[in-house]
Design a protein around this motif. Structure first.
Motif, PDB file in Angstrom:
ATOM      1  N   ASP A 165       0.860  -1.312  -0.010  1.00 61.69           N
ATOM      2  CA  ASP A 165      -0.096   0.063  -0.176  1.00 61.69           C
ATOM      3  C   ASP A 165       0.856   1.399   0.069  1.00 61.69           C
ATOM      4  OD1 ASP A 165      -2.259   1.436  -0.098  1.00 61.69           O
ATOM      5  OD2 ASP A 165      -2.795   1.296   2.193  1.00 61.69           O
ATOM      6  N   GLY A 222      -2.097  -2.192   4.522  1.00 60.34           N
ATOM      7  CA  GLY A 222      -3.056  -1.033   4.615  1.00 60.34           C
ATOM      8  C   GLY A 222      -2.548  -0.027   5.373  1.00 60.34           C
ATOM      9  N   ASP A 247      -6.029  -4.138   5.035  1.00 63.61           N
ATOM     10  CA  ASP A 247      -6.435  -2.667   4.670  1.00 63.61           C
ATOM     11  C   ASP A 247      -7.374  -2.166   5.488  1.00 63.61           C
ATOM     12  OD1 ASP A 247      -6.452  -0.605   3.080  1.00 63.61           O
ATOM     13  OD2 ASP A 247      -8.160  -1.309   1.908  1.00 63.61           O
ATOM     14  N   GLY A 287      -9.871  -5.183   1.384  1.00 61.68           N
ATOM     15  CA  GLY A 287      -9.902  -3.789   0.859  1.00 61.68           C
ATOM     16  C   GLY A 287     -11.119  -3.060   1.660  1.00 61.68           C
ATOM     17  N   ASN A 300      -6.953  -3.258  -2.367  1.00 58.72           N
ATOM     18  CA  ASN A 300      -7.434  -1.948  -1.899  1.00 58.72           C
ATOM     19  C   ASN A 300      -8.281  -1.020  -2.481  1.00 58.72           C
ATOM     20  OD1 ASN A 300      -5.515  -3.366  -0.009  1.00 58.72           O
ATOM     21  ND2 ASN A 300      -4.116  -1.623  -0.088  1.00 58.72           N
ATOM     22  N   ASN A 332      -9.782   3.035  -2.685  1.00 53.26           N
ATOM     23  CA  ASN A 332      -9.694   4.460  -2.156  1.00 53.26           C
ATOM     24  C   ASN A 332     -10.365   5.203  -2.780  1.00 53.26           C
ATOM     25  OD1 ASN A 332      -7.484   4.075   0.097  1.00 53.26           O
ATOM     26  ND2 ASN A 332      -6.348   3.007  -1.605  1.00 53.26           N
ATOM     27  N   SER A 361      -2.620  -1.680  -4.640  1.00 54.98           N
ATOM     28  CA  SER A 361      -3.024  -0.510  -4.201  1.00 54.98           C
ATOM     29  C   SER A 361      -2.935   0.615  -5.080  1.00 54.98           C
ATOM     30  CB  SER A 361      -2.372  -0.104  -2.816  1.00 54.98           C
ATOM     31  OG  SER A 361      -2.651   1.259  -2.240  1.00 54.98           O
TER      32      SER A 361
END
Length: 706
Positions: A389, A430, A482, A540, A586, A588, A665
């Protein structure tokens, strides 16, 4: 779904094969064989022996168990340390004689006799410990010699004091109570032995001296290299062995009030039989108090029952010898084959049928192939290993974890300079910044940690609540991977699997089982609890824009879902993206209110087909070497931008796997996309067309800094 598929799914739901492996993996499974044998012996002899369960017989058996059990416990301590003590029978007889001399001949007080008897045992044990622990003589031969010496001393002293012992008499209520007294109907000697056994259980299972004994018995060279004083540990093991044998002799003297020429003869064979029969390994490093107790009960019940049936002493000794040989044989075979058996049954594949993957080769597909990531800018090539990550702070500095247990910081603006921001020890996975700029990190095999701006490392949690009927210890965090942080500070983090460690993470794909979960850590109360169970490689977590829900990925099912932890829909789960072309990792936020997800690998027809064939995968795991198993493809990187409603907005590929072959990531920051990969030795940076060049994820979560 075809009828055959329905039957297969039902079979693996009703008969969970993984329970067998989890049972065999437990340390207490070694107790199962002696426990079953003990129950069988009690049932057999209890049914054919008159008055076996009478209170008088049980009371007498309890006193014998106290004395014999202490001898067995002492010998077990030595065996766990990797040694053997053949002198326990002679020490026992010396203690009996010495206690009777103190009481009947020297007229000492009972407490003084007890102290003197224990001191005698300590001296005998110290002699063994000095010769074996410090002078490094062989334990078998040394204790055989001390057995002869101690026994000779006993016989000489017994002949000299036999008349005085017979003619002596003591009138002491305390002496009588120690030998024949009871508390609430339970023999006092048995209560004392139980107390000592409980203390030693705590020592062996919960305290450093016990761990050192196990370590020394398991591998003395490794224990020495780890800084353990091996000689001192061995020395005190023999001191405790003889000390407990002396205490048993004191209780025996109080109970019978006499001794004879045959006292203690053959006791070492009976005690050794009990130690091995209970499941304590003669090889050292493996054993417990419960095993010693069960072995003692087995031998006592067997011996007493044979005597009740008129079997002579030599025949009883012969039977015990045969039992000892059988127990040693079983112990050696079990120790040799347990790991082989466990390796064959622990990996337990289950039914996991996936729909046909989307055709990324179709130009009209939202996952249409391209090569946009082929020419990403490379940061830190060769300077980091395994940046699973990455994250950026408000000053644009770039952070990532490494396999060496470090968090590395690359300094803005050009990321040419780097430094070790913090050393944690485990592999950082994470990461997320909280409201006060603390960096929260999931550490593989260690749990959830915090790194303050001043670089102070603090453990937040390494365990969660354990499920009532879980065989595997799911309270320990094995692979937290994560995390994201709610507005009130609660931390939600995914744990990929409760059955495998980080180095075996790909084996979880062979199972395809719901071994993962999402866990919540609340810093306000310091508590940790599991929020969602039975996820298929949870990999994730990203907080949704409403602040009441989060998105989470399940890698092997190729899907992303949404879970509400607050608000009117609390506890509900809804699908967001299903049937992805690869395995999501992951998640985001993006600058336009959507989300980025990294696909750590692409689906292949062979593995998709195998996931619906658990029998095939089980045979593969049992018959083929692990490096030849069918694993997920992790050689092609892909990044997807999607909305909360599951609409795919953009897909970025690196088909050739040249610059970023694996992506675990993806972070957007000020117009760029930063890529991390657990198998890579670099970080990628990709320029986003039309993205907000001022957008920072920390501002999205916590607002602009003052």
């Amino acid at each position: 779904m075809a009828q055959s598929d329905t039957l297969i799914r039902l079979r693996y739901r009703v008969f969970p094969d993984h329970l067998i492996g989890e049972l065999l993996a437990k340390s207490w499974i070694d107790n199962a064989i002696p426990f079953i044998a003990l129950i069988a012996v009690i049932a057999a002899f209890g049914s054919i022996t008159p008055d076996f369960f009478a209170l008088s017989n049980l009371s007498d058996l309890g006193r014998q168990v106290a004395e014999f059990g202490l001898v067995v416990l002492g010998l077990a301590i030595v065996v766990i340390s990797g040694g053997i003590d053949l002198s326990v029978g002679a020490v026992f007889s010396l203690a009996v004689l010495f206690a009777l001399l103190g009481v009947n001949v020297l007229a000492w007080s009972i407490p003084l006799v007890l102290v003197a008897t224990l001191a005698l045992g300590v001296v005998c044990g110290a002699l063994n410990g000095m010769l074996i622990g410090y002078l490094r003589l062989r334990a078998f031969l040394t204790t055989l010699v001390t057995l002869i010496i101690f026994r000779s001393i006993y016989e000489i002293a017994f002949l000299h004091f036999s008349t005085a012992l017979v003619s002596g008499n003591i009138d002491s209520n305390l002496w009588d109570f120690l030998g024949a007294g009871s508390v609430l109907g339970i023999p006092f000697s048995l209560l004392l032995a139980v107390l000592i056994a409980l203390i030693w259980h705590m020592v062996l299972s919960r305290m450093r001296p016990g761990w050192r004994l196990m370590a020394v018995g398991g591998a003395r060279r490794s224990a020495y290299n780890a800084g353990i004083n091996v000689r001192r540990t061995v020395f005190f093991a023999y001191v405790w062995s003889s000390g407990l044998a002396a205490l048993a002799g004191f209780l025996f003297a109080a109970r019978l009030g006499s001794t004879g020429s045959d006292t203690g003869i053959g006791l070492e064979v009976s005690a050794l039989t009990a130690v091995v029969l209970g499941g304590n390994s003669l090889g050292g490093g493996r054993g417990s108090v419960s095993k010693a107790v069960m072995g003692a009960l087995l031998v006592l019940i067997l011996t007493n029952s044979l005597i009740n049936f008129g079997v002579t002493g030599p025949v009883t000794s012969m039977i015990l010898g045969c039992v000892l040989i059988g127990a040693v044989f079983i112990d050696m075979r079990w120790l040799k084959n347990r790991e082989k058996l466990l390796s064959k049954v622990y990996v337990a594949p289950t039914y996991l049928a996936l729909p046909a993957p989307p055709r990324a080769s179709d130009p009209g597909s939202p996952y249409a192939l391209n090569d946009k990531l082929r020419n990403v800018e490379i940061i830190g090539q060769g300077l980091v290993e395994g940046p699973e990550d990455i994250i950026l702070d408000r000053d644009d500095n770039l952070y990532c974890g490494t396999r060496q247990g470090d968090i590395v910081r690359f300094l803005a603006p050009d990321y040419k300079q780097h430094e070790i921001f913090a050393h944690i020890g485990g592999h950082p996975l994470g990461m997320a910044f909280d409201r006060t700029d603390n960096l929260l990190v999931c550490i593989g095999g260690m749990g959830l940690y915090q790194v303050a701006p001043d670089r102070q490392v603090t453990k937040l949690t390494d365990e969660t609540n354990r499920r009532l009927f879980s065989i595997v210890d799911d309270s320990r965090l094995r692979l937290a991977d994560d995390l994201d942080i709610a507005p009130d500070g609660r931390v939600y983090f995914s744990e990929a699997t409760v059955r495998y460690e980080q180095e075996d993470w790909a084996t979880d794909a062979v199972e395809g089982r719901g071994n993962g979960r999402v866990i919540c850590y609340d810093p306000r109360s310091g508590t940790t609890r599991t929020e969602i169970h039975n996820l298929v490689f949870a990999n994730g977590v990203a907080l949704a824009s409403d602040g009441q829900s989060f998105l989470f990925a399940e890698a092997w099912t190729c899907r992303i879902s949404r879970y509400w932890f607050d608000g009117p829909r609390k506890g509900q789960t809804a699908p967001v993206l299903s049937n992805l072309p690869g395995y999501p990792s992951n998640i985001n936020r993006s600058s336009d209110g959507h989300y980025w997800v990294a696909l750590l690998g692409m689906r292949t027809p062979a593995l998709d087909l195998a996931q619906a064939m658990p029998g095939f995968r089980r045979r593969m795991a049992r018959r083929v070497a692990p490096d030849l198993w069918l694993y997920p493809n992790i050689n092609t990187g892909c990044v997807i931008r999607f909305s909360e409603t599951g609409e795919v907005k953009e897909t970025l590929w690196d088909l050739g796997g040249v610059n970023h072959p694996m992506v675990t990531s993806v972070r957007e920051h000020k117009g760029y996309l930063y890529l991390g990969g657990i198998s890579n030795n670099r970080i990628g940076r990709y320029k986003l067309d039309g993205a907000d060049p001022t957008w920072c994820a920390l501002d999205s979560y916590w607002g602009k800094s003052a």
